[in-house]
Design a protein around this motif. Structure first.
Motif, PDB file in Angstrom:
ATOM      1  N   GLN A 169       1.234  -0.955  -0.335  1.00 42.42           N
ATOM      2  CA  GLN A 169       0.190  -0.364  -0.526  1.00 42.42           C
ATOM      3  C   GLN A 169       1.075   1.090  -0.133  1.00 42.42           C
ATOM      4  OE1 GLN A 169      -3.519  -0.615  -0.298  1.00 42.42           O
ATOM      5  NE2 GLN A 169      -3.142  -2.622  -0.008  1.00 42.42           N
ATOM      6  N   ASP A 170       0.755   2.630  -0.311  1.00 45.38           N
ATOM      7  CA  ASP A 170       0.827   3.587  -0.071  1.00 45.38           C
ATOM      8  C   ASP A 170       1.582   4.537   1.280  1.00 45.38           C
ATOM      9  OD1 ASP A 170      -0.217   3.835  -2.885  1.00 45.38           O
ATOM     10  OD2 ASP A 170      -1.551   5.758  -2.088  1.00 45.38           O
ATOM     11  N   ASN A 171       1.002   4.042   1.645  1.00 46.57           N
ATOM     12  CA  ASN A 171       1.719   3.880   3.352  1.00 46.57           C
ATOM     13  C   ASN A 171       3.191   2.806   3.639  1.00 46.57           C
ATOM     14  OD1 ASN A 171       1.507   5.643   6.328  1.00 46.57           O
ATOM     15  ND2 ASN A 171       0.666   3.768   7.434  1.00 46.57           N
ATOM     16  N   ASP A 172       2.738   2.138   3.273  1.00 44.15           N
ATOM     17  CA  ASP A 172       4.113   1.132   3.286  1.00 44.15           C
ATOM     18  C   ASP A 172       5.799   1.082   2.905  1.00 44.15           C
ATOM     19  OD1 ASP A 172       1.908  -0.486   4.375  1.00 44.15           O
ATOM     20  OD2 ASP A 172       1.719  -1.676   2.702  1.00 44.15           O
ATOM     21  N   ILE A 173       6.339   0.823   3.191  1.00 44.19           N
ATOM     22  CA  ILE A 173       7.747   0.441   2.420  1.00 44.19           C
ATOM     23  C   ILE A 173       8.414  -0.819   1.974  1.00 44.19           C
ATOM     24  CG2 ILE A 173      10.085   1.257   4.030  1.00 44.19           C
ATOM     25  CD1 ILE A 173       8.727   2.850   6.478  1.00 44.19           C
ATOM     26  N   LEU A 174       9.338  -0.270   1.007  1.00 45.19           N
ATOM     27  CA  LEU A 174      10.172  -1.612   0.607  1.00 45.19           C
ATOM     28  C   LEU A 174      11.518  -1.532   1.157  1.00 45.19           C
ATOM     29  CD1 LEU A 174      10.141  -3.364  -1.133  1.00 45.19           C
ATOM     30  CD2 LEU A 174      10.791  -2.267  -2.742  1.00 45.19           C
ATOM     31  N   PHE A 175      12.052  -2.192   1.967  1.00 45.90           N
ATOM     32  CA  PHE A 175      13.198  -2.073   2.583  1.00 45.90           C
ATOM     33  C   PHE A 175      14.418  -2.791   1.682  1.00 45.90           C
ATOM     34  CE2 PHE A 175      16.112  -2.796   6.181  1.00 45.90           C
ATOM     35  CZ  PHE A 175      16.029  -1.711   6.517  1.00 45.90           C
ATOM     36  N   ILE A 176      14.634  -2.057   1.177  1.00 48.37           N
ATOM     37  CA  ILE A 176      16.645  -3.366   0.703  1.00 48.37           C
ATOM     38  C   ILE A 176      17.565  -2.815   1.056  1.00 48.37           C
ATOM     39  CG2 ILE A 176      17.510  -3.217  -1.440  1.00 48.37           C
ATOM     40  CD1 ILE A 176      15.032  -1.919  -3.100  1.00 48.37           C
ATOM     41  N   GLN A 198       2.510   4.274  -4.275  1.00 46.46           N
ATOM     42  CA  GLN A 198       3.135   5.182  -3.769  1.00 46.46           C
ATOM     43  C   GLN A 198       3.869   4.769  -2.275  1.00 46.46           C
ATOM     44  OE1 GLN A 198       3.635   7.952  -5.702  1.00 46.46           O
ATOM     45  NE2 GLN A 198       2.379   6.314  -7.138  1.00 46.46           N
ATOM     46  N   ALA A 199       4.363   3.459  -2.140  1.00 47.57           N
ATOM     47  CA  ALA A 199       5.318   2.926  -1.138  1.00 47.57           C
ATOM     48  C   ALA A 199       6.470   3.373  -1.337  1.00 47.57           C
ATOM     49  CB  ALA A 199       5.159   1.502  -0.944  1.00 47.57           C
ATOM     50  N   THR A 200       7.032   4.162  -0.402  1.00 48.19           N
ATOM     51  CA  THR A 200       8.329   4.366   0.429  1.00 48.19           C
ATOM     52  C   THR A 200       9.836   3.487  -0.140  1.00 48.19           C
ATOM     53  OG1 THR A 200       7.537   6.567   1.784  1.00 48.19           O
ATOM     54  CG2 THR A 200       9.776   5.748   1.177  1.00 48.19           C
ATOM     55  N   ILE A 201      10.844   3.200  -0.589  1.00 46.78           N
ATOM     56  CA  ILE A 201      11.430   2.848  -1.119  1.00 46.78           C
ATOM     57  C   ILE A 201      12.568   3.517  -0.256  1.00 46.78           C
ATOM     58  CG2 ILE A 201      12.470   1.221  -2.901  1.00 46.78           C
ATOM     59  CD1 ILE A 201      10.087   1.974  -4.484  1.00 46.78           C
ATOM     60  N   VAL A 202      13.257   1.868   0.203  1.00 41.71           N
ATOM     61  CA  VAL A 202      14.174   2.313   1.477  1.00 41.71           C
ATOM     62  C   VAL A 202      15.311   1.520   0.712  1.00 41.71           C
ATOM     63  CG1 VAL A 202      15.285   2.542   3.919  1.00 41.71           C
ATOM     64  CG2 VAL A 202      12.774   3.848   3.367  1.00 41.71           C
ATOM     65  N   SER A 203      16.642   2.255   0.874  1.00 40.09           N
ATOM     66  CA  SER A 203      17.612   1.327   0.125  1.00 40.09           C
ATOM     67  C   SER A 203      18.790   1.238   1.231  1.00 40.09           C
ATOM     68  CB  SER A 203      18.020   1.288  -0.438  1.00 40.09           C
ATOM     69  OG  SER A 203      19.108   2.365  -1.699  1.00 40.09           O
ATOM     70  N   PHE A 204      19.393  -0.179   1.425  1.00 41.27           N
ATOM     71  CA  PHE A 204      21.140   0.097   1.850  1.00 41.27           C
ATOM     72  C   PHE A 204      21.851  -0.280   0.591  1.00 41.27           C
ATOM     73  CE2 PHE A 204      18.315   0.480   5.483  1.00 41.27           C
ATOM     74  CZ  PHE A 204      19.095   1.475   6.527  1.00 41.27           C
ATOM     75  N   THR A 205      22.720   0.640   0.065  1.00 39.43           N
ATOM     76  CA  THR A 205      23.625   0.060  -0.372  1.00 39.43           C
ATOM     77  C   THR A 205      25.530   0.327  -0.465  1.00 39.43           C
ATOM     78  OG1 THR A 205      23.685   2.305  -1.663  1.00 39.43           O
ATOM     79  CG2 THR A 205      22.324   0.140  -2.048  1.00 39.43           C
ATOM     80  N   ARG A 206      26.574  -0.244  -1.532  1.00 43.93           N
ATOM     81  CA  ARG A 206      27.867   0.526  -1.360  1.00 43.93           C
ATOM     82  C   ARG A 206      27.970   1.835  -1.656  1.00 43.93           C
ATOM     83  NH1 ARG A 206      30.297  -1.987  -6.048  1.00 43.93           N
ATOM     84  NH2 ARG A 206      29.376  -2.333  -7.775  1.00 43.93           N
ATOM     85  N   ALA A 207      29.031   2.172  -1.058  1.00 39.85           N
ATOM     86  CA  ALA A 207      29.075   3.801  -1.653  1.00 39.85           C
ATOM     87  C   ALA A 207      29.668   4.078  -2.881  1.00 39.85           C
ATOM     88  CB  ALA A 207      30.472   4.619  -0.310  1.00 39.85           C
ATOM     89  N   VAL A 208      29.506   3.359  -3.674  1.00 38.34           N
ATOM     90  CA  VAL A 208      29.248   3.690  -5.597  1.00 38.34           C
ATOM     91  C   VAL A 208      28.185   3.902  -6.459  1.00 38.34           C
ATOM     92  CG1 VAL A 208      30.542   3.000  -7.001  1.00 38.34           C
ATOM     93  CG2 VAL A 208      31.213   2.582  -5.125  1.00 38.34           C
ATOM     94  N   THR A 209      27.797   5.134  -6.416  1.00 37.25           N
ATOM     95  CA  THR A 209      26.739   5.659  -7.392  1.00 37.25           C
ATOM     96  C   THR A 209      26.057   4.370  -8.115  1.00 37.25           C
ATOM     97  OG1 THR A 209      27.073   7.483  -8.054  1.00 37.25           O
ATOM     98  CG2 THR A 209      25.731   6.733  -9.181  1.00 37.25           C
ATOM     99  N   ASN A 210      25.488   3.642  -7.882  1.00 35.57           N
ATOM    100  CA  ASN A 210      24.194   2.560  -8.376  1.00 35.57           C
ATOM    101  C   ASN A 210      23.395   2.695  -8.952  1.00 35.57           C
ATOM    102  OD1 ASN A 210      23.051   2.021  -6.291  1.00 35.57           O
ATOM    103  ND2 ASN A 210      24.938   1.949  -5.146  1.00 35.57           N
ATOM    104  N   VAL A 211      22.202   1.394  -9.422  1.00 33.91           N
ATOM    105  CA  VAL A 211      21.278   1.879  -9.772  1.00 33.91           C
ATOM    106  C   VAL A 211      20.306   1.504  -8.701  1.00 33.91           C
ATOM    107  CG1 VAL A 211      19.807   0.978 -11.171  1.00 33.91           C
ATOM    108  CG2 VAL A 211      21.808   0.257 -12.103  1.00 33.91           C
ATOM    109  N   VAL A 212      20.237   1.121  -7.824  1.00 38.11           N
ATOM    110  CA  VAL A 212      18.841   1.229  -6.796  1.00 38.11           C
ATOM    111  C   VAL A 212      19.072   2.394  -5.724  1.00 38.11           C
ATOM    112  CG1 VAL A 212      18.932  -0.217  -4.431  1.00 38.11           C
ATOM    113  CG2 VAL A 212      19.365  -1.508  -6.632  1.00 38.11           C
ATOM    114  N   GLN A 213      20.026   2.723  -5.077  1.00 36.36           N
ATOM    115  CA  GLN A 213      20.157   3.519  -4.901  1.00 36.36           C
ATOM    116  C   GLN A 213      19.843   4.797  -5.479  1.00 36.36           C
ATOM    117  OE1 GLN A 213      24.314   6.773  -5.476  1.00 36.36           O
ATOM    118  NE2 GLN A 213      24.818   6.101  -3.336  1.00 36.36           N
TER     119      GLN A 213
END
Length: 259
Positions: A169-176, A198-213
């Motif tokens: 749902q719009d209020n939910d979070i996709l946590f990556i 319209q869910a919020t998408i939150v990601s944790f990635t390496r310190a290099v510019t990347n697609v997921v980020q």
């Protein structure tokens, strides 16, 4: 004639001299080793979103005479980077390990942390997605969210992910958790979620510019030394976990104070 330096020997001797921006360049070169051998200084600068002058300073800090010397070193280093756990070869891995955690926490954007905290106030369903070692780390994150009373759903496979996409749902979070930031399955999931909510998408990635980020609403990046042993990724995810713990422990402290 000056003997060409071995890239890894030079890197292991001088990597501690690199600043945050230069570490990102270094990580990019490691992950794109074969292609980087053929880049001009302008091409590498464009790939890393920095200036040519920054690339030049980066090569000098690694101990090379200049960019040409740096490229010659890459060309004459035959071992693929994924076979070289360069962090293990450093003199004091313990020191580097702690330094990476501290640096990841230091650069964690406080505004993003607070924004994420505010999202948690809305009682969202938190869908956790990752693969392989990222997924293993998420088991602990799932426990943390659940222990604090959140509705947390770990997505361990394709079927669970497909079901989540239909129900998010719009209020939910996709946590990556996606250290590399380029997992095709994760990227596809983000795109499908974008189409359905319209869910919020939150990601944790390496310190290099990347697609997921670049596809996410909130991204936290971390520093770590990449380690592959017997073709298995053993790169630490502790910095990812540490940032989540800081966010949740702050909520826990606030909750205890209000009681």
């Amino acid at each position: 004639m000056t003997e060409t330096k071995n890239f890894y020997s030079a890197a292991n001797q001088n990597i501690s001299h690199l600043n945050e921006s230069e570490k990102r360049i270094f990580q990019y070169v490691l992950k794109n080793f074969d292609e980087a051998k053929h880049y001009s200084i302008r091409q590498l600068a464009k790939k890393c979103f920095v200036s040519s002058a920054t690339i030049f300073r980066f090569t000098k800090k690694l101990g090379f005479e200049g960019y040409s010397d740096f490229v010659d070193s890459l060309s004459n280093t035959t071992e693929a980077p994924q076979e070289i756990p360069h962090s293990v070869k450093q003199k004091d891995y313990r020191e580097e390990y702690l330094k990476n955690i501290m640096e990841s926490i230091r650069v964690a954007d406080r505004e993003r942390m607070e924004t994420f905290n505010q999202l948690l106030d809305n009682d969202p369903v938190i869908y956790l997605i990752g693969a392989e070692l990222d997924l293993q780390a998420l088991h602990y994150i799932d426990w943390l969210f659940t222990a604090q009373g959140f509705r947390s759903v770990l997505l361990p496979d394709k079927a669970a992910t497909r079901n989540a996409i239909h129900n998010i749902q719009d209020n939910d979070i996709l946590f990556i958790f996606d250290y590399t930031g380029d997992s095709p399955a994760i990227i596809e999931t983000i795109e499908l979620v974008r189409q359905s909510s319209q869910a919020t998408i939150v990601s944790f990635t390496r310190a290099v510019t990347n697609v997921v980020q670049n596809l996410c609403d909130i991204d936290f990046y971390i520093f770590t030394d990449e380690i592959v042993y017997d073709s298995l990724d053993m790169t630490s995810r502790i910095s990812m976990i540490a940032i989540v713990e800081l966010i949740l422990y702050k909520r826990l402290k606030r909750s205890l104070t209000n009681e």
